[in-house]
Design a protein around this motif. Structure first.
Motif, mmCIF file in Angstrom:
data_model
loop_
_atom_site.group_PDB
_atom_site.id
_atom_site.type_symbol
_atom_site.label_atom_id
_atom_site.label_comp_id
_atom_site.label_asym_id
_atom_site.label_seq_id
_atom_site.Cartn_x
_atom_site.Cartn_y
_atom_site.Cartn_z
ATOM 1 N N THR A 30 0.814 -1.216 0.000
ATOM 2 C CA THR A 30 0.000 0.000 0.000
ATOM 3 C C THR A 30 0.851 1.272 0.000
ATOM 4 O O THR A 30 0.299 2.372 0.083
ATOM 5 C CB THR A 30 -0.933 0.017 1.225
ATOM 6 N N TYR A 33 -0.006 5.292 -1.232
ATOM 7 C CA TYR A 33 -1.370 5.791 -1.048
ATOM 8 C C TYR A 33 -1.905 5.546 0.357
ATOM 9 O O TYR A 33 -2.934 6.097 0.741
ATOM 10 C CB TYR A 33 -2.328 5.248 -2.111
ATOM 11 N N ASN A 130 -4.174 4.137 -7.779
ATOM 12 C CA ASN A 130 -3.823 3.357 -6.590
ATOM 13 C C ASN A 130 -3.492 1.917 -6.958
ATOM 14 O O ASN A 130 -2.552 1.330 -6.409
ATOM 15 C CB ASN A 130 -4.943 3.407 -5.562
#
Length: 144
Positions: A30, A33, A130
């Motif tokens: 991740t 973001y 993303n």
């Protein structure tokens, strides 16, 4: 309902990629973001709080694990607290499928309803961005 689906080949075994993808509380994939991940609970029903990276806004969102299938290498989640994000009925599903012994196909799907229908394309772009970071993070983590 807006949907985004992206599939890419990853030059690493499905088992190696699944070890990362199937970790609901992991923070390796991740980066870019999500600034920080917190997890409450284990297995189906567990919740993770994503504290958003300042590059995409501030605040946090909460997702609940709704599917975790190690045999099929599939994980699914629903957002249960949208924080500052402008959508509803958000959910995602990620699958890892072998493509020979040393590669796999990674598929990420998201779905959501924009609170303002006129922003559909913009929000699909945010989701695609993303997902692009997610794929980059997978490749970096497996050295591909």
């Amino acid at each position: 309902m807006e949907t985004v689906a992206v599939a890419q080949r990853i030059e690493a075994s499905a088992d190696r990629v699944w070890a990362l993808v199937g970790d609901f509380g992991g923070d390796v994939l991740t980066r870019g973001y999500v600034a920080r991940v917190e997890v409450a609970g284990r297995g189906i029903g567990a919740r993770r709080t994503y504290h958003l990276d300042p590059s995409i806004g501030s605040g946090a969102v909460v997702e609940r694990l709704v599917e975790l299938d190690d045999a099929e290498r599939a994980i699914g989640y629903d957002m249960v607290d949208y924080g500052p994000l402008p959508w509803a009925d958000y959910g995602g599903r990620i699958t890892v499928t072998p493509a020979g012994p040393d590669a796999c196909i990674l598929v990420v799907r998201t779905r959501f309803l924009p609170l303002d229908p006129a922003r559909g394309e913009e929000l699909r772009g945010l989701s695609r961005g993303n997902i692009g970071l997610y794929f980059d993070n997978v490749r970096a983590a497996v050295g591909a």
